[in-house]
Motif scaffolding. Structure first.
Motif, short mmCIF file in Angstrom:
data_model
loop_
_atom_site.label_atom_id
_atom_site.label_comp_id
_atom_site.label_asym_id
_atom_site.label_seq_id
_atom_site.Cartn_x
_atom_site.Cartn_y
_atom_site.Cartn_z
N PRO A 727 11.62 -10.14 8.25
CA PRO A 727 11.35 -9.62 6.96
C PRO A 727 11.53 -8.16 6.67
O PRO A 727 11.53 -7.39 7.81
CB PRO A 727 9.52 -10.07 6.83
N ASP A 728 11.86 -7.73 5.60
CA ASP A 728 12.07 -6.35 5.39
C ASP A 728 10.62 -5.54 4.85
O ASP A 728 10.68 -4.30 5.14
CB ASP A 728 12.85 -6.16 3.92
N THR A 729 9.84 -6.33 4.19
CA THR A 729 8.67 -5.57 3.76
C THR A 729 7.49 -6.31 4.22
O THR A 729 7.69 -7.65 4.78
CB THR A 729 8.61 -5.76 2.17
N ASN A 730 6.19 -5.71 4.08
CA ASN A 730 5.18 -6.54 4.45
C ASN A 730 4.25 -6.60 3.16
O ASN A 730 4.60 -6.44 2.09
CB ASN A 730 4.15 -5.29 5.32
N PRO A 731 3.23 -7.53 3.41
CA PRO A 731 2.39 -7.89 2.27
C PRO A 731 1.70 -6.61 1.78
O PRO A 731 1.54 -5.65 2.45
CB PRO A 731 1.17 -8.99 2.82
N THR A 732 1.36 -6.80 0.31
CA THR A 732 0.76 -5.53 -0.40
C THR A 732 -0.68 -6.02 -0.78
O THR A 732 -1.20 -6.98 -0.43
CB THR A 732 1.51 -5.20 -1.79
N THR A 747 -7.81 -9.92 2.69
CA THR A 747 -6.91 -10.40 1.89
C THR A 747 -5.79 -9.58 1.80
O THR A 747 -5.70 -8.30 1.67
CB THR A 747 -7.68 -10.54 0.54
N TRP A 748 -4.63 -10.14 1.16
CA TRP A 748 -3.42 -9.52 0.80
C TRP A 748 -2.56 -10.40 -0.26
O TRP A 748 -2.68 -11.59 -0.33
CB TRP A 748 -2.56 -9.32 2.15
N LYS A 749 -1.41 -9.82 -1.02
CA LYS A 749 -0.74 -10.48 -1.60
C LYS A 749 0.51 -11.11 -1.02
O LYS A 749 1.11 -10.30 -0.54
CB LYS A 749 -0.11 -9.56 -2.82
N PRO A 750 0.66 -12.22 -0.62
CA PRO A 750 1.77 -12.78 0.11
C PRO A 750 3.17 -12.48 -0.27
O PRO A 750 3.41 -12.38 -1.30
CB PRO A 750 1.52 -14.20 0.30
N LEU A 751 4.19 -12.68 0.53
CA LEU A 751 5.65 -12.28 0.29
C LEU A 751 6.03 -13.95 -0.35
O LEU A 751 5.30 -14.96 -0.39
CB LEU A 751 6.35 -12.41 1.47
N ASN A 752 6.73 -13.62 -1.60
CA ASN A 752 7.32 -14.77 -2.12
C ASN A 752 8.37 -15.38 -1.22
O ASN A 752 8.98 -14.67 -0.14
CB ASN A 752 7.80 -14.40 -3.33
N GLY A 753 8.99 -16.40 -1.52
CA GLY A 753 10.12 -17.08 -0.72
C GLY A 753 11.41 -16.09 -0.66
O GLY A 753 11.90 -16.38 0.67
#
Length: 1195
Positions: A727-732, A747-753
């Motif tokens: 992955p290039d990014t981490n959860p926000t 808690t975190w906002k997951p990555l999308n597909g």
């Protein structure tokens, strides 16, 4: 030296002392700077950097090259084992090793056979600090054997029968690709009726006469050796039958009602069902007790093959294929079990420690079945390696304590199960190195004003150095407010100003020494365009000029470039450019477009654009314009991992030039059916190099745009699946909040597909107490958005980070955020609560703050509960509803408004956090002093006689104290509405009825009535009444005037029989009639009698308007509008005055029951208690005018 990942950046404020900026940098083998000067004397254990694949299939026609590359200091030496024993390359003349490398080259081109060197190879790279080993490399030559010769008999069958043509290709390495062709090398057509199975056989659900041919040939292509083998041709003859009996489906493959399939995690699961029948059956697929994964499921071979890519353990289960035609249906159940070769959860990472420090190596792997973890030391099982007192093995973790230089070594972790193995090298390098700064000395940085400035200070040392920054000479103070530090030692000035110019010194220190470096910063003025080109309309053949003036820093030299439609100007002599202008002569239609002036310096650039519209000099018939036709013939070439070239053919521009092409993409794997913008290119281009993201199944389409709009989309291109990557990014939106006193909910906002970049998306959740010395605790969770840490202390700050990972690897190191474990109710009540009564309706409460540790949560404020428990005047206990006021923050005092005078109150104070309220403080009791009473509840005039009136009233509804007396003031009103002398009368407080005697007959009186307590006079209530008329003596004669302090007591002579009097009365009656008509007209128009003007003209100091606060009287007004009854107005028909409520409400203070206060204790919102109207506003009558009143007005 334990290496820890530090926060990405932190901010420090400048103070009076020199600014000291500390920075910690993570150092590992992969992060040791490859600075040549540093590597000359920095020792480092070996690290394998390149090796051949585990399963290495070679071409027997070429030399064998087995790769093994490694780095280290001193440079490592290399050795090999073959089939578990030492491979002495010096004894084999065909084998050579590349100098400075471990790569082997086996020369079989001149002599020798590839089969001779088949086996399992392993490379070892060794220096004085340890030994690293490669994977076991299994070397096998590819094989492409011929078909066994066989005699094939012709196949004869009737029309409608089923048929299987066997292929049975020879076993090769790797397995061949199978396809069927004829003698002309043309592929045989396939359909739902005729198709090739996974085993290579050709299946006919039912044959037709056109299937007759003698050249059914099965081919096997061996890609590794680029050879194709073919089977003997098969002859098939189909005999036409008069009648074809239809039949329900039966399966040709697989056999029976059920079968089993096993597949490894990450592979492609392929399930096949081929049926025969007449008519041709249709195949359907379902998963029992589940659904097929939408983005990973594909159908091949006319839906006879179901494929699921990147299969995981969740895909295990029963899959059912159903074959159906009009005569029936059958099904076959395939039980799928997904196993997994070992895969990394957390591969061991290299450690760089200083003598005496602690550390650990962790080898986290998973698989199905669970892999077994074993450790090696320098390639030897750790169980037989020399003992090291600083090393302790605990399952998948090696713990180091108090390491010494002799502890340096390379450790290997091996995770294996029956389906494969993983091998990872990780070294422990114990170094004692003084600090070194790797940034070049006296580097000059030039930055545009108001932009960030980054000053580098790359460093290295063991133990880890601390970094200090100074501006100017060492010891001078910096005056800037905020600086930002990056983990690599860089100092950032977020907004550089002119006074940021100067010399900055970076100092690195550890216990072995110190190093420093100076860099210089210059701040330049930004480049600006002060005169921009403007929109122009020009006829064909004319000359147009665009102006562009630029202002820049005097030390920078700008270059001015003109562009047309974001491209270069045409190479045409009609275009001329001087210092500030672009001139286009002899303008043509194709000169229309956007012209851009670009000013570039070495540090910045700015641009401004203007549009040129070219019009015809004379009107001409306009051609038909439309949006372009869609592009066509899309083609993908140069297909790489992260890019591809797309080309297309433009459609017609429909008489309006195409200005640009819009390229969109669809991700069939993650968001099928949704199209997203990829890029835009000039209308002159027909190809585009597109940047791609990993693990996306791309399709592209193109739209053309002209001045009239955009075309319809082109047909979609072929699909292109890119390879997976980390992955290039981490959860926000990472947060840490406790839901219970003993937990921490992360808690975190997951990555999308699309952002996952590969299969197996997971998250590594790490946490540790902010103020403790604990190490990070980490756990890897599935693709979820929450993790709960249990057993935490109550309300403790935690540092939290969430890192994404997939089957390929980890995302970049995530940012660290701070959260808190769960709150609990406060334990301690506020102390020293005391009350200061300000006045009869306001009290001030003080308390001592609660200790922060006992709050056990975020301090929300303090809450006061108070209630009125007893009326001091009536001495009857009443339990009223409790009222609540909340004071935000850490305030220790507050005001209680809206209290009732002469009342007994009780209160307590509680501290409030995010969980709720703490215990109540001991109750405090206070009394409010007396206040002025409200107006009497009602006032009625009863029993009017010739010379007396009786007043009846109800006491005030809120006495607000002990009533001492009532005050009655009254005065007569004459026929001209002038007020007579004011009479003041005191009445005992226990009275509710009073009779006034010796009044004038047929006279109107106005009364002002109010109660009093020790605190003063209350609000007044007013009323008017008329004494009775002496009908026997004054019939037809108006009552005497009473005004200006004089009373008319004389009796009139009876002159009713006088003629002049009769005439006078007739004239008066006529005048009254006319005035009544005028009165009614003015009333309907909203007019009033001019009473107030008369009263203003005859104002008397004793009869000024009465205010509520000083007890004075208001003006008299005989209103004629039908307005709602107000305080002090004339009574309605029942002669009763009702009092309006004027209770103060806590809602007026901003929060109602839970009233909020500003930080200084004042209310939010203005206190707005209702007040009674002044007599001048409230004495308007609600009665309709009557002839009697009118008579009294005019006599």
């Amino acid at each position: 030296m334990q290496l820890k990942k530090m926060p990405r950046r932190k901010r420090l404020s400048a103070g009076r002392a020199p600014l000291i900026l500390f920075l910690c940098q993570m150092i590992s083998a992969l992060d040791v700077p490859l600075d040549p000067k540093l590597l000359e004397d920095l020792v480092q254990p070996p690290t394998i950097t390149q090796q051949s694949p585990k399963d290495y299939i070679i071409d027997p026609r070429e030399n064998i090259v087995i790769q093994c590359e490694a780095k280290g200091k001193p440079p490592p030496s290399f050795s090999w084992t073959r089939n578990g024993t030492h491979f002495d390359i010096d004894k084999d003349p065909l084998v050579t090793m590349k100098p400075g490398s471990g790569t082997l080259t086996i020369n079989i081109m001149s002599e020798g056979k590839a089969e001779t060197y088949e086996g399992v190879y392993q490379c070892t790279a060794r220096n004085e600090r340890g030994a690293a080993i490669s994977n076991n490399i299994v070397v096998r030559p590819s094989r492409s054997p011929l078909w066994t010769k066989e005699k094939l008999e012709p196949i004869i069958l009737r029309n409608g029968q089923s048929l299987i043509l066997p292929c049975r290709p020879p076993l090769g390495l790797p397995p061949p690709i199978i396809f069927w062709m004829d003698n002309s090398f043309q592929r045989l057509p396939q359909s739902e009726r005729v198709s090739q199975g996974l085993n290579g056989d050709l299946y006919f659900s039912n044959v037709l006469p056109e299937d007759t041919r003698e050249d059914y040939i099965c081919y096997a292509r061996f890609n590794h050796t680029q050879t194709i083998q073919q089977k003997q041709p098969i002859s098939v003859k189909v005999i036409s039958a008069k009648s074809n009996r239809e039949r329900p489906p039966t399966f040709l493959t697989p056999e029976g009602n059920a079968s089993h399939k096993e597949e490894l995690r990450g592979n492609v699961l392929s399930l096949e069902c081929i049926a025969e029948g007449l008519p041709t059956p249709i195949i359907y697929w379902i998963k029992e007790d589940g659904t097929l994964p939408i983005n990973r499921t594909f159908y091949r071979n006319f839906k006879k093959t179901l494929q699921i890519i990147q299969v995981s353990e969740a895909d295990s289960g029963n899959y059912q294929c159903i074959a159906k035609n009009p005569l029936g249906a059958i099904h076959h159940t395939i039980s799928v079990t997904v196993k997994a070769a070992p895969y990394w959860i957390m591969a061991p990472q290299n450690l760089v420690l200083s003598p005496g420090e602690d550390g650990r190596l962790t080898c986290g792997a998973n698989g199905s079945p669970k892999p077994r973890i074993s450790w090696l030391l320098n390639g030897v099982p750790v169980e037989i390696a020399p003992d090291d007192p600083s090393r302790k093995i605990d399952g998948d973790t090696i713990i180091f304590s108090n390491v010494q230089e002799r502890s340096s070594a390379v450790y290997q972790c091996n995770a294996s199960n029956e389906y494969g193995y993983l091998l990872a090298n990780a070294f422990v390098n114990v170094l004692a190195e003084p600090p070194r700064i790797l940034t070049s000395a006296n580097t000059l940085y030039q930055v545009i004003a108001d932009r960030p400035a980054l000053l580098d200070c790359a460093f290295f040392g063991s133990p880890l150095p601390t970094i200090e920054w100074f501006k100017g000479a060492k010891g001078s103070a910096l005056r800037e407010d905020i600086y930002v530090l990056h983990e690599n030692g860089t100092l950032e000035i977020p907004v550089a100003q002119k006074d940021s110019t100067g010399t900055y010194t970076c100092v690195a220190r550890n216990k072995l020494g110190m190093a420093k470096n100076e860099v210089h910063l210059e701040i330049k003025d930004a480049t600006r365009i002060i005169k921009q080109p403007e929109y122009a309309v020009m006829q064909r053949g004319g000359t147009v000029s665009f102006e562009c003036k630029v202002k820049h820093d005097h030390t920078l030299i700008p270059t001015i470039t003109w562009l047309k439609d974001n491209g270069e100007l045409p190479n045409d002599g009609r275009f001329t450019v001087d210092k500030d202008h672009l001139v286009v002569a002899d303008v043509r239609d194709d000169d229309g477009g956007t012209y851009t002036c670009v000013a570039n310096t070495t540090l910045d650039n700015v641009s401004a654009s203007a549009v040129l519209s070219v019009v015809a000099p004379t009107p001409t018939p306009a051609p038909i314009y439309d949006v372009p036709n869609p592009p066509f013939d899309l083609e993908l070439t140069d297909q790489l991992d992260k890019s591809v070239q797309l080309s297309w053919t433009p459609g017609s521009d429909n008489n309006s030039p195409i200005t640009k092409f819009i390229i969109e993409y669809e991700d069939a794997m993650h968001e099928a059916g949704l199209w997203h913008l990829q890029t835009e290119v000039s209308g002159m281009q027909t190809t585009a190099q597109l940047k791609l993201s990993p693990y996306v199944n791309y399709s592209f389409r193109v739209m053309a745009v002209n001045s009239l709009g955009r075309s319809l989309p082109s047909e979609a291109s072929e699909q292109y699946l890119t390879k997976a990557a980390e992955p290039d990014t981490n959860p926000t939106a990472v947060e840490g909040l406790g839901s219970e006193p003993d937990n921490l909910v992360i808690t975190w906002k997951p990555l999308n597909g699309f952002e996952s970049n590969g299969p197996g998306l997971q998250y590594k959740v790490s946490w540790r107490q902010k103020d403790g010395d604990d190490e990070w605790t980490s756990v890897v969770v599935a693709n979820v958005s929450k993790y709960i840490v249990s057993g935490t202390p109550t309300f403790v700050p935690y540092l939290i980070k969430v890192q994404a990972l997939n089957d390929v690897g980890f995302a970049p190191e995530p940012a660290v955020v701070m959260g808190h474990s769960g709150e609990d109710l406060p334990m301690v009540a506020p102390g020293n609560v005391h009350v200061n009564v300000v006045n009869s309706t306001l009290a001030e409460v003080h308390w001592d703050p609660v200790p922060l540790k006992s709050i056990r949560g975020h301090l929300q404020g303090y809450r006061i509960y108070y209630w009125k428990a007893q009326s001091s005047s009536k001495r009857n206990r009443r339990h009223l509803e409790k009222k609540i006021l909340t004071f935000q923050g850490s305030k220790t005092h507050g005001m209680l408004p809206g209290l009732e005078p002469f009342s007994h109150y009780t209160l307590n104070v509680r501290v409030v956090n995010g969980k709720g309220e703490g215990p109540a403080s001991p109750d405090r009791v206070f009394n409010t002093p007396e206040g002025v009473p409200s107006a009497p509840s009602s006032l009625k005039i009863v029993n009017p006689t010739l010379d007396s009136l009786t007043l009846e009233w109800d006491p005030p509804s809120r006495p607000n104290g002990i009533l001492t007396e009532y005050t009655l003031k009254y005065q007569p009103i004459n026929s001209t509405h002038e007020l007579g002398p004011l009479v003041d009368l005191k009445i005992p407080a226990n009275k509710t009825r009073w009779t006034l005697k010796n009044l004038n007959f047929s006279t109107r009186y106005k009364f002002y009535f109010y109660a009093q307590t020790a605190a003063g006079s209350g609000s007044q209530i007013t009323e008017e009444a008329v004494t009775a008329v002496d009908e026997g003596k004054t019939a037809g004669i108006p009552p005497p005037d009473v005004g200006a302090g004089k009373a008319m007591a004389s009796r009139q002579v009876d002159i009713a029989t006088q003629g002049w009097f009769i005439g006078l009365m007739c004239a008066v009656a006529l005048l009254i009639l006319i005035l009544l008509i005028v009165c009614f007209i003015r009333r309907n128009k909203g007019g009033k009698y001019p009473v107030k003007e008369k009263e203003d003209a005859h104002a008397d100091p004793e009869i000024q308007p009465m205010k509520e606060d000083d007890g004075t009287f208001g003006e008299y007004s005989d209103a004629e509008d039908h307005k709602p009854l107000k305080k002090g107005s004339r009574t309605p028909s029942d002669r009763t005055v009702k009092k309006e409520d004027s209770d103060d409400s806590l809602v007026d203070y901003g929060e109602g029951v839970n009233g909020q206060f500003n930080e200084d204790g004042s209310f939010i919102g203005q206190y707005s208690g209702k007040k009674e109207k002044e007599p001048a506003e409230g004495n308007e009558s609600s009665e309709a005018p009557s002839p009697v009143n009118a008579m009294n007005s005019f006599v």
